[in-house]
Design an enzyme around this catalytic site. Structure first.
Site, PDB file in Angstrom:
ATOM      1  N   GLU A  63      -6.235   3.031 -23.034  1.00  0.00           N
ATOM      2  CA  GLU A  63      -6.911   4.094 -22.293  1.00  0.00           C
ATOM      3  C   GLU A  63      -7.131   5.344 -23.129  1.00  0.00           C
ATOM      4  O   GLU A  63      -8.164   6.003 -23.022  1.00  0.00           O
ATOM      5  CB  GLU A  63      -6.135   4.442 -21.025  1.00  0.00           C
ATOM      6  N   ASP A  88      -3.202   6.498 -10.924  1.00  0.00           N
ATOM      7  CA  ASP A  88      -1.796   6.536 -11.350  1.00  0.00           C
ATOM      8  C   ASP A  88      -1.644   6.261 -12.844  1.00  0.00           C
ATOM      9  O   ASP A  88      -0.636   6.608 -13.435  1.00  0.00           O
ATOM     10  CB  ASP A  88      -0.997   5.481 -10.582  1.00  0.00           C
ATOM     11  N   HIS A 132       1.054   2.887  -7.862  1.00  0.00           N
ATOM     12  CA  HIS A 132      -0.309   2.401  -7.587  1.00  0.00           C
ATOM     13  C   HIS A 132      -0.886   2.966  -6.295  1.00  0.00           C
ATOM     14  O   HIS A 132      -1.797   2.377  -5.732  1.00  0.00           O
ATOM     15  CB  HIS A 132      -0.328   0.868  -7.469  1.00  0.00           C
TER      16      HIS A 132
END
Ligand code: TPP
Lengths: 346, 335
Positions: A63, A88, A132
């Site tokens: 990411e 999250d 999550h």
């Protein structure tokens, strides 16, 4: 004339992205499982077939790299859309988001444009537990440099997404899983609605009165809009007329719309699925408090939000911490009974 | 190091238990999620039934967990992934509170607060996380603690081949090598990261080749075979226990089921799925054990029955346990 048909929020978002990609070949998408899978939440469904892997790019689970790449590509003239499945997970690449994407335009004295759209899923309600299920839009709205868009239905989602892609600034586009219309998740009716085929935009910073009322104002957004509408129906049976205001974007925030509605009803409930402290509910309450010279309250402001604990897994616990329709009803009833203290304007 | 009979039988029994656990979970997980939801326009309601939320099962990947954990003792730390059951079971996490946790019951490992991706058992030194690549830093921490306290304990971090491209992985490998921490990094290559195949996510074929870049041994295990894993990792464990630092191991394995239960697997070639079980490591080990005279048919039946019984008992316990009271949600932000 333009045709409309009922779309889910996921379909509406994918349609907006697809139409914008057709219009502007600088637009492309990067993210995990956005290709063949069409995005875990369906926000890029069908796009790979239309545009191919050069423009619909599955990324490695890296990411920091791909979100930083979006910033770099945008600075160089492209218009990336980057999806990171769940909000999250933003922690792992937060530096690229809040130190770079959000700040570089400012630090360059406005000389750099960063037309990046970051998309992600928010919200709980299906026992996916603490890593999550968060909303976190308050966190991103708190930090300057990102526009924060949180739609509550398919029509708005399409218009806001088109607007987001055309915006020359970084936009965080957050969709609640519970209103995407996924075939594998229960959701509150109301988020799938009539969506025109033709392109349209919805300007940021314009809240919408989704239900008119006279007794109290419920300021909210995202899935909580659907919950508030159900609560308002219930309240109506009890003779209470609730106005529901959908903020649609947190940055920019339509402060005028909040004040206008609260001035009309004299009572404010802020209903939120994010954490209570230092968040959206506090911001809206402060806004009203700062304007008590023009907005007369008939009762103290009420806030409903997650009570500063991580989202628990177990169903009864999760149901307890995430505000539900019945909590909105109860809070509204309490608000109707509440009186401002002696000496305050009534 | 060759596995003795005792280890071989332990690995076989644990693999049978894990498989039985995952298959039981796969069917229990569907309870309440299918009809009548279908009539309501839902194919599947992820939030309903006795086990709500996401569910990632590891059927097929048993050899990785047992081949490594067969070397471990209770004081050794294991950090698993979002697909944690096989690691937890192999590490000795008791099935009853683990299962109760997934049912969201107050008798669960985390009193119902963690759920399937967040199993914490400090007694057996097991933990895991729903974040990809998040297993490695805490394993370094456990390794550092062992070193500072003068213990011969090791820490094992399991991670997927998809996670191998995460920043935290690279930082941890470097840190562990730099500080000579007793950590075993185990990459479980099941070829898929949700819908993305390794070939579209990683620029090299073997993640274990990266070991040399950090200054640690890299070990490649080419087959999904518990004995092969056991033997291949033995030097890494010995190295770590004797203070010589970390190793990176990669095991080729297979994910029999979807990424999560309910995954339509639109991305995976149908023949791949159909062929996977042809090389099932569990019957393979049974055949090996029997032909080497290390397990009789009767012993095999007893092992299978024992493992099944433990799983049955765990699910029964979880079902009959109570849910926590709603207000318990407000406890434990601070211990
Ligand atoms: C930081 C982070 N990014 C993305 C995800 C979403 N996600 C969950 S599992 C997964 C794939 C993991 O693949 P791999 O590491 O190979 O493990 P496997 O699922 O194959 O066991 C992804 C992308 C996540 N949980 N955390």
């Amino acid at each position: 004339m333009t045709t409309t048909r009922k779309l889910t929020m996921a379909q509406a978002i994918a349609e907006a992205i697809g139409q914008e990609m057709e219009r502007d070949n600088k637009v492309f998408v990067m993210g995990e499982d956005i290709g063949k899978y069409g995005g875990i939440f369906g926000a890029t469904g069908g796009l790979l077939d239309k545009f191919g892997p050069e423009r619909i790019m599955d990324t490695p689970i890296s990411e920091t790299a791909f979100i930083g790449t979006a910033t770099g590509a945008a600075a160089a003239g492209l218009r990336p859309i980057a999806e990171l499945m769940f909000v999250d997970f933003f922690g792992v690449c937060m530096d690229q988001i809040y130190n770079h994407l959000a700040k570089n335009t400012y630090m360059a004295g406005g000389n750099i444009k960063l037309p990046v759209v970051l998309t992600t899923a928010i919200g709980g309600g299906y026992s996916d537990a603490a890593q999550h299920s968060q909303c976190l839009y308050g966190t991103f709205a708190h930090m300057p440099g990102l526009k924060v868009v949180v739609p509550s239905n398919a029509y708005d989602a399409k218009g806001l997404m088109t607007q987001a892609i055309r915006d020359d600034n970084p936009v965080l586009f957050m969709y609640h899983k519970g209103i995407m219309g996924l075939p594998w998740m229960a959701y509150f009716e109301g988020s799938s609605n009539e969506v025109p085929q033709a392109q349209y935009t919805i300007p940021f910073g314009v809240a919408k009165v989704v239900r008119e009322g006279t007794d109290l104002t419920i300021v909210t957004l995202s899935q909580m809009v659907q919950k508030s509408l159900l609560a308002a129906e219930e309240l109506k049976k009890q003779g209470i007329s609730a106005e529901v205001l959908d903020l649609r974007t947190l940055v920019p925030l339509d402060r005028k719309a909040v004040l206008k509605s609260v001035a009309k009803t004299g009572r404010l409930l802020v209903a939120d699925e994010d954490y209570l402290s230092f968040g959206l509910t506090g911001e809206i309450a402060a806004l009203v408090a700062e304007n008590l010279d023009t907005v007369a309250l008939k009762a103290p402001v009420k806030r409903l939000a997650v009570p500063d604990v991580p989202i628990p897994y177990s169903r009864p616990l999760e149901k307890f911490v995430i505000p539900q329709v019945e909590n909105i009803v109860a809070a509204s009833q309490a608000l109707m009974k509440g009186r401002v203290a002696e000496g305050q304007p009534a | 190091m060759q596995a003795n009979k005792e280890k071989l039988l332990w690995m076989y029994e644990k693999m049978v238990e894990i498989r039985n656990y995952e298959e039981t979970m796969a069917s229990v997980y569907l309870e309440g999620k299918l009809p009548p939801n279908i009539q309501q326009g839902l194919a599947f309601d992820i939030g309903s039934g006795p086990v709500p939320g996401e569910m990632h099962l590891a059927a097929g990947q048993e050899p990785v967990a047992v081949g490594i954990c067969a070397h471990l003792k209770q004081e050794d730390t294991v950090v698993g992934t979002h697909r944690p059951h096989h690691f937890a079971i192999a590490k000795g996490v008791p099935l009853t509170p683990m299962t109760a946790e997934m049912f969201g019951k107050v008798t669960g490992l985390g009193k119902g607060k963690g759920g399937h991706m967040h199993l914490f058992d400090p007694v057996h030194k097991f933990s895991c996380s729903g974040l990809i690549g998040a297993s490695l830093p805490p394993a370094c921490g456990a390794g550092l603690a062992a070193k500072k306290m003068g213990k011969d304990w090791v820490a094992v971090a399991f991670f997927g081949e998809g996670a191998a491209n995460q920043g935290a992985v690279h930082e941890s490998l470097n840190l562990a090598a730099l500080w000579q921490l007793p950590v075993i990094f185990v990459c479980e290559d099941n070829k898929w990261a949700i819908s993305v195949p390794k070939t579209s996510a990683t620029s090299i074929e073997w993640v274990a080749d990266r070991a040399s870049a950090y200054g640690m041994p890299g070990i490649k295990v080419a087959h999904n075979d518990a004995v092969e894993v056991y033997e291949a990792v033995a030097p890494a464990i010995a190295r770590a226990r004797s203070g010589k630092g970390p190793s990176l191991i990669e095991v080729k394995t297979d994910r029999y089921l979807g990424h999560f239960q309910g995954d339509p697997e639109v991305y995976r070639p149908k023949d791949e799925v159909a062929n996977l079980r042809k090389n099932d490591p569990i019957p393979k080990l049974a055949t090996q054990l029997k032909s080497a005279g290390q397990m009789t048919d009767a012993e095999e039946a007893a092992i299978v029955a024992r493992a099944r019984q433990r799983v049955t008992d765990a699910f029964a316990f979880a079902r009959k346990s109570d849910y926590p009271a709603p207000q318990e949600a407000l406890q434990h932000v601070f211990a």
